[in-house]
Design a protein around this motif. Sequence first.
Motif, PDB file in Angstrom:
ATOM      1  N   VAL A  45      -8.007   1.813   4.053  1.00  0.00           N
ATOM      2  CA  VAL A  45      -8.158   3.003   3.203  1.00  0.00           C
ATOM      3  C   VAL A  45      -6.861   3.152   2.422  1.00  0.00           C
ATOM      4  N   LEU A  46      -6.986   3.224   1.110  1.00  0.00           N
ATOM      5  CA  LEU A  46      -5.842   3.449   0.233  1.00  0.00           C
ATOM      6  C   LEU A  46      -5.938   4.894  -0.251  1.00  0.00           C
ATOM      7  N   ALA A  47      -5.058   5.733   0.246  1.00  0.00           N
ATOM      8  CA  ALA A  47      -5.051   7.145  -0.133  1.00  0.00           C
ATOM      9  C   ALA A  47      -4.140   7.306  -1.349  1.00  0.00           C
ATOM     10  N   TRP A  48      -4.613   8.037  -2.346  1.00  0.00           N
ATOM     11  CA  TRP A  48      -3.863   8.175  -3.588  1.00  0.00           C
ATOM     12  C   TRP A  48      -4.165   9.509  -4.248  1.00  0.00           C
ATOM     13  N   ASN A  49      -3.340   9.841  -5.215  1.00  0.00           N
ATOM     14  CA  ASN A  49      -3.650  10.939  -6.115  1.00  0.00           C
ATOM     15  C   ASN A  49      -2.943  10.727  -7.438  1.00  0.00           C
ATOM     16  N   ASN A  50      -3.523  11.289  -8.470  1.00  0.00           N
ATOM     17  CA  ASN A  50      -2.926  11.272  -9.798  1.00  0.00           C
ATOM     18  C   ASN A  50      -2.242  12.620  -9.975  1.00  0.00           C
ATOM     19  N   PRO A  51      -0.911  12.655  -9.989  1.00  0.00           N
ATOM     20  CA  PRO A  51      -0.203  13.940 -10.053  1.00  0.00           C
ATOM     21  C   PRO A  51      -0.485  14.748 -11.316  1.00  0.00           C
ATOM     22  N   LYS A  52      -0.991  14.095 -12.355  1.00  0.00           N
ATOM     23  CA  LYS A  52      -1.337  14.826 -13.577  1.00  0.00           C
ATOM     24  C   LYS A  52      -2.663  15.561 -13.421  1.00  0.00           C
ATOM     25  N   LEU A  53      -3.478  15.160 -12.442  1.00  0.00           N
ATOM     26  CA  LEU A  53      -4.801  15.754 -12.261  1.00  0.00           C
ATOM     27  C   LEU A  53      -4.982  16.480 -10.939  1.00  0.00           C
ATOM     28  N   HIS A  54      -4.262  16.062  -9.910  1.00  0.00           N
ATOM     29  CA  HIS A  54      -4.500  16.568  -8.560  1.00  0.00           C
ATOM     30  C   HIS A  54      -3.284  17.321  -8.018  1.00  0.00           C
ATOM     31  N   THR A  55      -3.550  18.280  -7.141  1.00  0.00           N
ATOM     32  CA  THR A  55      -2.458  18.952  -6.447  1.00  0.00           C
ATOM     33  C   THR A  55      -1.790  17.943  -5.519  1.00  0.00           C
ATOM     34  N   PRO A  56      -0.524  18.156  -5.156  1.00  0.00           N
ATOM     35  CA  PRO A  56       0.203  17.176  -4.340  1.00  0.00           C
ATOM     36  C   PRO A  56      -0.455  16.847  -2.999  1.00  0.00           C
ATOM     37  N   ASP A  57      -1.185  17.784  -2.419  1.00  0.00           N
ATOM     38  CA  ASP A  57      -1.796  17.523  -1.115  1.00  0.00           C
ATOM     39  C   ASP A  57      -3.178  16.875  -1.208  1.00  0.00           C
ATOM     40  N   ARG A  58      -3.754  16.765  -2.392  1.00  0.00           N
ATOM     41  CA  ARG A  58      -5.078  16.153  -2.579  1.00  0.00           C
ATOM     42  C   ARG A  58      -4.984  14.649  -2.383  1.00  0.00           C
ATOM     43  N   ARG A  59      -5.953  14.072  -1.681  1.00  0.00           N
ATOM     44  CA  ARG A  59      -6.005  12.626  -1.492  1.00  0.00           C
ATOM     45  C   ARG A  59      -7.379  12.100  -1.871  1.00  0.00           C
ATOM     46  N   LYS A  60      -7.397  11.206  -2.829  1.00  0.00           N
ATOM     47  CA  LYS A  60      -8.588  10.441  -3.166  1.00  0.00           C
ATOM     48  C   LYS A  60      -8.469   9.143  -2.362  1.00  0.00           C
ATOM     49  N   THR A  61      -9.556   8.423  -2.197  1.00  0.00           N
ATOM     50  CA  THR A  61      -9.479   7.187  -1.418  1.00  0.00           C
ATOM     51  C   THR A  61     -10.240   6.056  -2.090  1.00  0.00           C
ATOM     52  N   TRP A  62      -9.687   4.879  -1.929  1.00  0.00           N
ATOM     53  CA  TRP A  62     -10.372   3.631  -2.220  1.00  0.00           C
ATOM     54  C   TRP A  62     -10.420   2.872  -0.919  1.00  0.00           C
ATOM     55  N   LEU A  63     -11.460   2.088  -0.755  1.00  0.00           N
ATOM     56  CA  LEU A  63     -11.586   1.231   0.413  1.00  0.00           C
ATOM     57  C   LEU A  63     -11.280  -0.200  -0.008  1.00  0.00           C
ATOM     58  N   ALA A  64     -10.716  -0.972   0.915  1.00  0.00           N
ATOM     59  CA  ALA A  64     -10.364  -2.355   0.586  1.00  0.00           C
ATOM     60  C   ALA A  64     -10.650  -3.284   1.759  1.00  0.00           C
ATOM     61  N   CYS A  65     -11.108  -4.480   1.419  1.00  0.00           N
ATOM     62  CA  CYS A  65     -11.208  -5.548   2.404  1.00  0.00           C
ATOM     63  C   CYS A  65      -9.820  -6.194   2.499  1.00  0.00           C
ATOM     64  N   ASP A  66      -9.645  -7.106   3.435  1.00  0.00           N
ATOM     65  CA  ASP A  66      -8.347  -7.784   3.552  1.00  0.00           C
ATOM     66  C   ASP A  66      -7.979  -8.528   2.271  1.00  0.00           C
ATOM     67  N   ASP A  67      -8.976  -9.115   1.595  1.00  0.00           N
ATOM     68  CA  ASP A  67      -8.711  -9.900   0.383  1.00  0.00           C
ATOM     69  C   ASP A  67      -8.226  -9.057  -0.789  1.00  0.00           C
TER      70      ASP A  67
ATOM     71  N   PHE B 185      -2.148  -1.990  -7.911  1.00  0.00           N
ATOM     72  CA  PHE B 185      -2.685  -1.263  -9.065  1.00  0.00           C
ATOM     73  C   PHE B 185      -2.313   0.214  -8.982  1.00  0.00           C
ATOM     74  N   LEU B 186      -2.545   0.816  -7.819  1.00  0.00           N
ATOM     75  CA  LEU B 186      -2.230   2.235  -7.643  1.00  0.00           C
ATOM     76  C   LEU B 186      -0.725   2.493  -7.613  1.00  0.00           C
ATOM     77  N   ASP B 187       0.017   1.615  -6.956  1.00  0.00           N
ATOM     78  CA  ASP B 187       1.466   1.799  -6.825  1.00  0.00           C
ATOM     79  C   ASP B 187       2.171   1.704  -8.176  1.00  0.00           C
ATOM     80  N   LEU B 188       1.758   0.781  -9.027  1.00  0.00           N
ATOM     81  CA  LEU B 188       2.374   0.645 -10.352  1.00  0.00           C
ATOM     82  C   LEU B 188       2.238   1.913 -11.184  1.00  0.00           C
ATOM     83  N   ARG B 189       1.214   2.695 -10.924  1.00  0.00           N
ATOM     84  CA  ARG B 189       0.979   3.942 -11.644  1.00  0.00           C
ATOM     85  C   ARG B 189       1.585   5.152 -10.938  1.00  0.00           C
ATOM     86  N   GLY B 190       2.176   4.906  -9.767  1.00  0.00           N
ATOM     87  CA  GLY B 190       2.775   5.990  -9.004  1.00  0.00           C
ATOM     88  C   GLY B 190       1.751   6.840  -8.273  1.00  0.00           C
ATOM     89  N   PHE B 191       0.559   6.302  -8.055  1.00  0.00           N
ATOM     90  CA  PHE B 191      -0.535   7.049  -7.423  1.00  0.00           C
ATOM     91  C   PHE B 191      -0.641   6.815  -5.920  1.00  0.00           C
TER      92      PHE B 191
END
Length: 78
Positions: free
Chosen positions: A25-47, A55-61
């Motif tokens: 589970v990759l927990a993220w948020n876009n600070p321009k759209l979400h409050t600091p405590d909000r967490r959106k999620t993407w799911l990922a396989c090992d690959d 992708f998310l880290d480069l955007r600071g999410f």
Amino acid sequence: MDGRVTTEDTAICSAKGCRLPAVWVLAWNNPKLHTPDRRKTWLACDDHREHLSNFLDLRGFLKDVVTLEDWHRSAADG
């Protein structure tokens, strides 16, 4: 959770076109759209964990990466 789910309730990787079971589970948020405590999620396989995380880290999410098992355990704990 925002991740995709099959009819068998198996969590599936969020990477485009991937049908592998999710492990992460990759927990993220876009600070321009979400409050600091909000967490959106993407799911990922090992690959795809590294690619989606980058992708998310480069955007600071990106806020956290945990196993799907730990995510469910944390949610159950309250």
